[in-house]
Design an enzyme around this catalytic site. Structure first.
Site, mmCIF file in Angstrom:
data_model
loop_
_atom_site.group_PDB
_atom_site.id
_atom_site.type_symbol
_atom_site.label_atom_id
_atom_site.label_comp_id
_atom_site.label_asym_id
_atom_site.label_seq_id
_atom_site.Cartn_x
_atom_site.Cartn_y
_atom_site.Cartn_z
ATOM 1 N N LYS A 195 -10.813 -3.258 -3.217
ATOM 2 C CA LYS A 195 -11.642 -2.045 -3.243
ATOM 3 C C LYS A 195 -10.879 -0.890 -3.855
ATOM 4 O O LYS A 195 -11.459 -0.004 -4.465
ATOM 5 C CB LYS A 195 -11.990 -1.613 -1.816
ATOM 6 C CG LYS A 195 -12.877 -2.535 -1.043
ATOM 7 C CD LYS A 195 -13.237 -1.852 0.289
ATOM 8 C CE LYS A 195 -13.570 -2.839 1.363
ATOM 9 N NZ LYS A 195 -12.447 -3.127 2.268
ATOM 10 N N LYS A 224 0.823 -1.215 0.000
ATOM 11 C CA LYS A 224 0.000 0.000 0.000
ATOM 12 C C LYS A 224 0.856 1.265 0.000
ATOM 13 O O LYS A 224 0.459 2.275 -0.578
ATOM 14 C CB LYS A 224 -0.967 0.002 1.189
ATOM 15 C CG LYS A 224 -2.074 -1.017 1.010
ATOM 16 C CD LYS A 224 -3.292 -0.726 1.863
ATOM 17 C CE LYS A 224 -4.395 -1.706 1.484
ATOM 18 N NZ LYS A 224 -5.595 -1.609 2.307
ATOM 19 N N LYS A 257 -4.819 -9.314 -6.342
ATOM 20 C CA LYS A 257 -6.081 -9.660 -5.673
ATOM 21 C C LYS A 257 -7.169 -8.640 -6.014
ATOM 22 O O LYS A 257 -6.880 -7.469 -6.271
ATOM 23 C CB LYS A 257 -5.894 -9.817 -4.167
ATOM 24 C CG LYS A 257 -5.810 -8.542 -3.384
ATOM 25 C CD LYS A 257 -6.083 -8.781 -1.886
ATOM 26 C CE LYS A 257 -6.235 -7.436 -1.197
ATOM 27 N NZ LYS A 257 -7.105 -7.403 -0.057
HETATM 28 N N1 AQP Z 1 -9.617 -10.594 -3.062
HETATM 29 C C1 AQP Z 1 -10.019 -11.128 -1.899
HETATM 30 N N2 AQP Z 1 -10.296 -12.451 -1.802
HETATM 31 C C2 AQP Z 1 -10.718 -12.991 -0.619
HETATM 32 N N3 AQP Z 1 -10.882 -12.267 0.509
HETATM 33 C C3 AQP Z 1 -10.618 -10.940 0.452
HETATM 34 N N4 AQP Z 1 -10.687 -9.952 1.362
HETATM 35 C C4 AQP Z 1 -10.325 -8.792 0.787
HETATM 36 N N5 AQP Z 1 -10.004 -8.976 -0.495
HETATM 37 C C5 AQP Z 1 -10.183 -10.309 -0.749
HETATM 38 C C6 AQP Z 1 -11.111 -10.144 2.740
HETATM 39 O O1 AQP Z 1 -12.139 -9.218 3.013
HETATM 40 C C7 AQP Z 1 -12.042 -8.807 4.371
HETATM 41 C C8 AQP Z 1 -12.109 -7.316 4.461
HETATM 42 O O2 AQP Z 1 -10.979 -6.713 4.036
HETATM 43 P P1 AQP Z 1 -10.667 -5.212 4.420
HETATM 44 O O3 AQP Z 1 -11.862 -4.386 4.323
HETATM 45 O O4 AQP Z 1 -9.929 -5.149 5.682
HETATM 46 O O5 AQP Z 1 -9.725 -4.774 3.263
HETATM 47 P P2 AQP Z 1 -8.549 -5.471 2.546
HETATM 48 O O6 AQP Z 1 -8.227 -6.812 3.049
HETATM 49 O O7 AQP Z 1 -7.446 -4.507 2.498
HETATM 50 O O8 AQP Z 1 -9.218 -5.720 1.163
HETATM 51 P P3 AQP Z 1 -9.740 -4.822 0.022
HETATM 52 O O9 AQP Z 1 -11.194 -5.039 -0.070
HETATM 53 O O10 AQP Z 1 -8.944 -5.150 -1.152
HETATM 54 O O11 AQP Z 1 -9.513 -3.342 0.396
HETATM 55 P P4 AQP Z 1 -8.345 -2.351 0.006
HETATM 56 O O12 AQP Z 1 -8.368 -2.238 -1.480
HETATM 57 O O13 AQP Z 1 -8.759 -1.096 0.698
HETATM 58 O O14 AQP Z 1 -7.082 -2.945 0.492
HETATM 59 C C9 AQP Z 1 -10.772 -9.422 4.935
HETATM 60 O O15 AQP Z 1 -11.113 -10.586 5.664
HETATM 61 C C10 AQP Z 1 -10.004 -9.795 3.706
HETATM 62 O O16 AQP Z 1 -9.156 -10.887 3.920
#
Ligand code: AQP
Length: 343
Positions: A209, A111, A206
């Site tokens: 968001k 990040k 992956k």
């Molecule tokens: N691609 C993914 N496949 C499976 N699980 C996923 N999670 C996120 N992306 C995937 C799971 O969703 C939960 C919430 O995650 P978060 O809101 O803490 O954000 P993150 O893990 O950083 O995932 P994002 O959605 O991709 O957000 P950004 O882009 O802001 O980093 C967690 O349980 C995560 O494992």
């Protein structure tokens, strides 16, 4: 008793990865565990969030929990910032965790990118707040996607170091568990065919968001048309689907789409290939789109209905915040005495 905690950041459009990797798995745990599900708004502000967008996204995550089947009477559903003890325990953990532990976190490196001098201090300390979220409730199990594995290991390290550093005080205060530990060594629950859903544009990244391309993810509020279009346009190699799971090796895009189909239909990848192996994408993609719409459209409808009544969502979060706060304050009162803070 076994207790589950998990959180989702209100930092943008919830997507299929969040659903399959986390939210969907929250539901059956309600039958076997005490369950606490949190909208982690304090985590979200580690990167800039427009205040109005943060409020909207917070309600959207809560609505997704409920639409997916989380029952706010059986589970505690709340947003993190309502329970100030999260911040308080995170500070304690900032003083337990070591700089070197944090510096090894791959999510921070991803990040922060090349610009690590200019990201927030909060982004660096993120795993410390996450450990506080979990350990404030002495949660024994945390259902998350595969990307959170390293943060969970850090949570275990922080718990172990706190238990060890303060062992004498924990014993003197008489607040340890029968095994003498104050914080449990939490187990991650990472299982099933969809622990890491990949981007629809690039099978090596992956689904996220924060990916600037909306085509890279299926959002939980996408309509049927958008879902079908995104799947149709998803990057694939030209070969047909293999007959065996082995044939998905080194084909990340194919592996991802077959994995999504398997997860959405509660089948194994082998089952899916028994049905579609040897066929081309022209057959598989429309079937996947129909399946995704069948699962996601009713949930999107229910989310929309909930979002039309924000006061009701806010009341759920407030009630959850009060129930979470009672547990959190009990832990925090003990932590203050263990450390030697006078009250
Ligand atoms: N691609 C993914 N496949 C499976 N699980 C996923 N999670 C996120 N992306 C995937 C799971 O969703 C939960 C919430 O995650 P978060 O809101 O803490 O954000 P993150 O893990 O950083 O995932 P994002 O959605 O991709 O957000 P950004 O882009 O802001 O980093 C967690 O349980 C995560 O494992």
């Amino acid at each position: 008793s076994p207790r589950v905690f998990s959180g989702i950041q209100p930092s943008g459009d919830l997507h299929l990865g969040n659903y399959l990797g986390a939210i969907r798995r929250f539901v059956p745990l309600q039958d076997t565990h005490e369950t606490i599900y949190c909208v982690v708004d304090m985590h979200a502000i580690t990167v800039w969030q427009e205040p109005e967008a943060l409020r909207r996204a917070t309600r959207e995550v809560a609505a997704a929990f409920i639409a997916a089947g989380v029952d706010p009477k059986r589970s505690i559903v709340f947003n993190q910032s309502q329970v100030v003890q999260h911040a308080e325990l995170a500070w304690v953990f900032n003083c337990v965790a070591r700089m070197g532990w944090m510096a090894r976190m791959t999510q921070f490196k991803d990040k922060a990118g090349k610009n690590s001098e200019n990201v927030s201090l909060g982004l660096f300390a993120y795993p410390s707040l996450m450990a506080a979220d979990i350990l404030l409730y002495k949660a024994t199990h945390v259902p998350v996607g595969d990307d959170q594995k390293q943060h969970l290991e850090l949570t275990r390290d922080i718990a172990a170091k706190f238990n060890n550093d303060y062992a004498a005080s924990i014993a003197a205060e008489g607040v340890g568990a029968p095994d003498g530990q104050f914080f449990p060594i939490t187990e991650p629950l990472i299982a099933g065919p969809a622990t890491r859903i990949m981007s629809l544009r690039d099978g090596t990244k992956k689904m996220s968001k924060s990916d600037p391309s909306e085509q890279s993810r299926i959002s939980l509020l996408d309509d049927a048309d958008a879902i079908a279009k995104k799947i149709k346009k998803a990057t694939t190699d030209p070969a047909e689907l293999p007959l065996e799971v082995d044939g998905l090796k080194d084909r990340p895009e194919a592996d991802n789409l077959v994995g999504i189909y398997a997860a959405l239909s509660d089948k194994t990848e082998a089952d899916v290939l028994a049905e579609f192996g040897g066929q081309g994408w022209g057959k598989f993609k429309p079937a996947l789109a129909d399946l995704a719409v069948a699962v996601l459209a009713p949930m999107a409808g229910e989310m929309q209905r909930l979002l039309d009544d924000p006061e009701t969502i806010d009341a759920v979060l407030r009630d959850g915040g009060e129930r979470a706060g009672a547990i959190a304050e009990k832990t925090m009162a003990e932590v203050r005495s263990i450390i030697g803070f006078i009250r």
